[in-house]
Write an enzyme that holds these catalytic residues in place. Structure first.
Site, PDB file in Angstrom:
ATOM      1  N   SER A 284    -106.712 -26.420 -61.723  1.00 21.73           N
ATOM      2  CA  SER A 284    -106.314 -25.626 -60.565  1.00 21.73           C
ATOM      3  C   SER A 284    -107.488 -25.179 -59.703  1.00 21.73           C
ATOM      4  O   SER A 284    -108.555 -24.817 -60.201  1.00 21.73           O
ATOM      5  CB  SER A 284    -105.552 -24.388 -61.042  1.00 21.73           C
ATOM      6  OG  SER A 284    -105.343 -23.481 -59.979  1.00 21.73           O
ATOM      7  N   ARG A 331    -110.473 -28.020 -49.568  1.00 26.30           N
ATOM      8  CA  ARG A 331    -110.505 -29.139 -50.506  1.00 26.30           C
ATOM      9  C   ARG A 331    -111.199 -30.371 -49.967  1.00 26.30           C
ATOM     10  O   ARG A 331    -111.947 -31.041 -50.673  1.00 26.30           O
ATOM     11  CB  ARG A 331    -109.070 -29.481 -50.917  1.00 26.30           C
ATOM     12  CG  ARG A 331    -108.444 -28.395 -51.747  1.00 26.30           C
ATOM     13  CD  ARG A 331    -106.990 -28.655 -52.032  1.00 26.30           C
ATOM     14  NE  ARG A 331    -106.454 -27.621 -52.913  1.00 26.30           N
ATOM     15  CZ  ARG A 331    -105.199 -27.556 -53.301  1.00 26.30           C
ATOM     16  NH1 ARG A 331    -104.331 -28.467 -52.869  1.00 26.30           N
ATOM     17  NH2 ARG A 331    -104.783 -26.604 -54.098  1.00 26.30           N
ATOM     18  N   HIS A 402    -104.419 -36.058 -54.603  1.00 26.48           N
ATOM     19  CA  HIS A 402    -103.550 -34.978 -55.065  1.00 26.48           C
ATOM     20  C   HIS A 402    -102.295 -34.794 -54.218  1.00 26.48           C
ATOM     21  O   HIS A 402    -101.200 -34.656 -54.743  1.00 26.48           O
ATOM     22  CB  HIS A 402    -104.345 -33.676 -55.084  1.00 26.48           C
ATOM     23  CG  HIS A 402    -103.553 -32.469 -55.460  1.00 26.48           C
ATOM     24  ND1 HIS A 402    -102.898 -32.365 -56.673  1.00 26.48           N
ATOM     25  CD2 HIS A 402    -103.298 -31.309 -54.784  1.00 26.48           C
ATOM     26  CE1 HIS A 402    -102.273 -31.197 -56.731  1.00 26.48           C
ATOM     27  NE2 HIS A 402    -102.506 -30.540 -55.608  1.00 26.48           N
ATOM     28  N   LEU A 442     -96.492 -24.957 -52.286  1.00 20.80           N
ATOM     29  CA  LEU A 442     -95.359 -24.209 -52.817  1.00 20.80           C
ATOM     30  C   LEU A 442     -94.746 -23.345 -51.726  1.00 20.80           C
ATOM     31  O   LEU A 442     -93.524 -23.194 -51.645  1.00 20.80           O
ATOM     32  CB  LEU A 442     -95.816 -23.339 -53.992  1.00 20.80           C
ATOM     33  CG  LEU A 442     -96.520 -24.051 -55.144  1.00 20.80           C
ATOM     34  CD1 LEU A 442     -96.812 -23.085 -56.288  1.00 20.80           C
ATOM     35  CD2 LEU A 442     -95.686 -25.217 -55.654  1.00 20.80           C
TER      36      LEU A 442
END
Length: 638
Positions: A284, A331, A402, A442
């Protein structure tokens, strides 16, 4: 192709309020006359199916797993963003909106992102009411932590199991509607085609994976919530079953595919350990709250035990290059920095493809018990996979595929250019631009399912007469026949290479030629190689067994056949977009210090690809992006 985004007028901050105020309604007694198909049972799909059924619609829910609980949303770890400002650190809807637009390198639709930030505050309340066990502070208030691309703590979490807990909450809501008879659930049932009649989505064709039965289902609207296409790279953090089939088959029926080249490489994954692997494991991003990323300054130290390398011989490269954000740089930036360090000969571990994620300082300051309370299950997972303790020596991480920011094109109402076809969550393109910030997937999935589709789908259905098309319609029969013929063709080739072998070759081409760094030459080579592999696939594929029972090789072959075509589309999109932005990095377009260099004059738009037919070059359409509430600016985290 007409790309009408249908963005409401007025100031950006008032558009969603205006839409809801002007939304068309359906009498509660009349909603039961409408049938809605929802494909996918992850956060977006389960939330949408439960919410639409609660409103009174008849819902048919499909997933290829044996249970909705196995949807890949369950693998998300770190947290979910929301602009509730519980920390009193200056957060607001506008700040979350701005951070998301900036994080996406100014390549997302502004109005959609602002709506996402607005409804984020409701998601947490919804999930708490469902019993989701968010982490709490000593006094009982919900706890938050930091994630990449933000300078405040807005990420709510459940240790390292946030996706699992959120999915169980959505699953409970879905199960309640199944029990009430409002949702009909179809597990182990995979969508093979979209049925379009008179230009409108009217249903889907499926295959029951346990029996091989091909069957059609009709509805007044179809919602695709089938996730992303990261497995086109073969090795990714996605579950092996994740695929592009539902959205790609919809694309071949007329739905535009937007920005397929926007793929995210996550910096915090366990490095590849050998050719035996079929997937990779994500560690994570939340670990970067307390873990410090470094490599040796001197390549000669790379083979030493990390404990033998003194502090002054370590390069904390994220802290050095991006002092304002440090280890919580976004990221795409953190991934490229890690690759650069390894390419410089300073990578660690087998194959020198790894960097350290070090918790030594955090453990010394906070104590092992505190670190274990925050991340214990992640440390346990790391030790099970690597046989190393992340408490006793630094973890080794390396970037891996990812998430995918591209997806089917949708307007502000989440409807594709095919009327009646709605797309939610990772399957659409709308919210993240060229790079997704951590803890926002999410947020988008639940926002689309709980708080957007119930309004926008109702608004559209209010203008349509209820009544699903009869299944004996000629178009349903034609689509069924085509799906059946494709299955038979896959079984009849009788070649020598398995679907998995072809998939591995596809992934190798995509990673090496269309991965973290892309060039004109590499992309042209990828397109050529994908065409060659596609020809070989239809001549040398080996699928044992039959279509009349459970046949996982046949399932894989069907999905790989789509990856073989889609991989070329992805590479073609990357080839045309001659700029660097977010996760799309063209080596020809970078600043002197190696950062992404956008070209706003030529590419400040959404690229929406239109299927032109078998063997024909797809047509590229453009939706211009306009920024009103924020201004185009250089994306800097230094």
């Amino acid at each position: 192709m007409q790309l009408d985004a249908k963005v409401p007028g007025g100031p950006t901050a008032e558009k969603w309020t205006r839409f809801k105020k002007e939304q068309r309604l359906i009498n509660p007694a009349n909603k039961a006359k409408y049938n809605v198909i929802v494909v996918g049972t992850g956060l977006a799909g389960a939330a949408a199916a439960a919410s639409l059924a609660e409103l009174g619609y008849k819902v048919h829910s499909f997933c290829f797993q044996d249970s909705p609980r196995r949807a890949h949303s369950i693998a998300a770890q770190g947290g979910i963003n929301a602009a509730k400002n519980y920390r009193n650190d200056g957060d607001s809807v506008h700040r979350l909106f701005y951070d998301t637009v900036k994080g996406g390198d100014f390549r997302s639709r502004e109005a959609n992102v602002h709506r996402l930030a607005e409804v984020s505050v409701n998601i947490i309340d919804q999930c708490v009411a469902q019993g989701v066990p968010f982490a709490r502070e000593y006094g009982g208030l919900l706890d938050t932590r930091s994630f990449g691309g933000a300078q405040l703590q807005r990420t709510f979490y459940c240790r390292g199991q946030t996706g699992q807990q959120l999915l169980l909450g959505a699953y409970q809501a879905l199960s309640r509607q199944i029990g009430l008879g409002a949702v009909k659930m179809y597990p182990r049932c995979e969508m093979l085609d979209l049925v379009v009649i008179d230009g409108r989505a009217r249903g889907i064709v499926t295959r029951h994976l346990e029996t091989g039965k091909i069957e059609s289902f009709s509805a007044d609207a179809v919602v695709l919530a089938t996730g992303g296409y990261g497995n086109v790279f073969y090795l990714s953090t996605n579950a092996i079953g994740c695929n592009v089939t539902a959205t790609y088959r919809a694309y071949k029926r007329g739905a535009a595919f937007a920005n397929p080249c926007y793929t995210q490489i996550h910096p915090t994954c366990i490095p590849v350990s050998g050719d035996h692997q079929s997937k990779l494991t994500l560690m994570s991003e939340s670990l970067r709250n307390d873990g410090r990323v470094w490599v040796p300054k001197d390549p000669a130290d790379c083979g030493k035990h990390p404990g033998e390398i003194p502090e002054d011989r370590r390069d904390y490269f994220l802290e050095r290059k991006y002092p304002s954000y440090g280890n919580l740089a976004p990221r795409d930036i953190a991934s490229r920095a890690a690759k650069e360090a390894c390419d410089d000969g300073r990578g660690v571990g087998p194959g020198a493809r790894g960097v350290y994620l070090d918790f030594g300082a955090a453990i010394a300051k906070q104590g092992r018990d505190r670190i274990q309370a925050k991340y214990g299950n992640l440390f346990e997972m790391y030790e099970r996979i690597t046989a190393e303790s992340g408490y006793e020596r630094p973890m080794r991480i390396y970037p891996a595929v990812h998430y995918t920011m591209g997806g089917l094109w949708v307007n502000y109402e989440l409807m594709s250019n095919v009327p009646g076809l709605f797309v939610a969550g990772e399957a659409n393109f709308s919210d993240h631009g060229a790079n997704r910030l951590g803890a926002s997937a999410l947020m988008q999935g639940l926002a689309d399912g709980y708080f957007v589709l119930p309004y926008t789908l109702t608004h559209w259905l209010a203008g349509e007469k209820p009544g699903a098309t009869p299944l004996d319609h000629a178009e349903f029969k034609r689509c069924e026949a085509e799906a059946t013929e494709r299955i038979k063709k896959l079984l009849s080739i009788k070649g020598k290479k398995t679907p998995n072998e072809f998939h591995r070759e596809v992934g190798l081409v995509m990673w090496e030629k269309v991965g973290m760094a892309r060039s004109k030459a590499s992309l042209e080579a990828a397109i050529k190689r994908m065409q060659e592999l596609r020809s070989e696939f239809w001549e040398n594929l080996s699928v044992p067994g039959s279509e009349a029972d459970l046949n996982t090789a046949l399932e894989r072959a069907n999905r790989v056949s789509d990856f073989l075509e889609f991989g070329e589309l992805l590479a073609r999109d990357a080839l045309v977009r001659e700029e660097s932005c977010g996760g799309h990095f063209r080596v020809e377009h970078q600043t002197p210090d190696g950062e992404a260099k956008r070209d706003d004059e030529r590419f400040c738009h959404v690229a929406a690809w239109e299927y032109a037919g078998p063997g024909k070059t797809p047509i590229r359409n453009e939706e211009p992006l306009a920024f009103e509430a924020v201004k185009l600016a250089e994306r800097s985290y230094k």
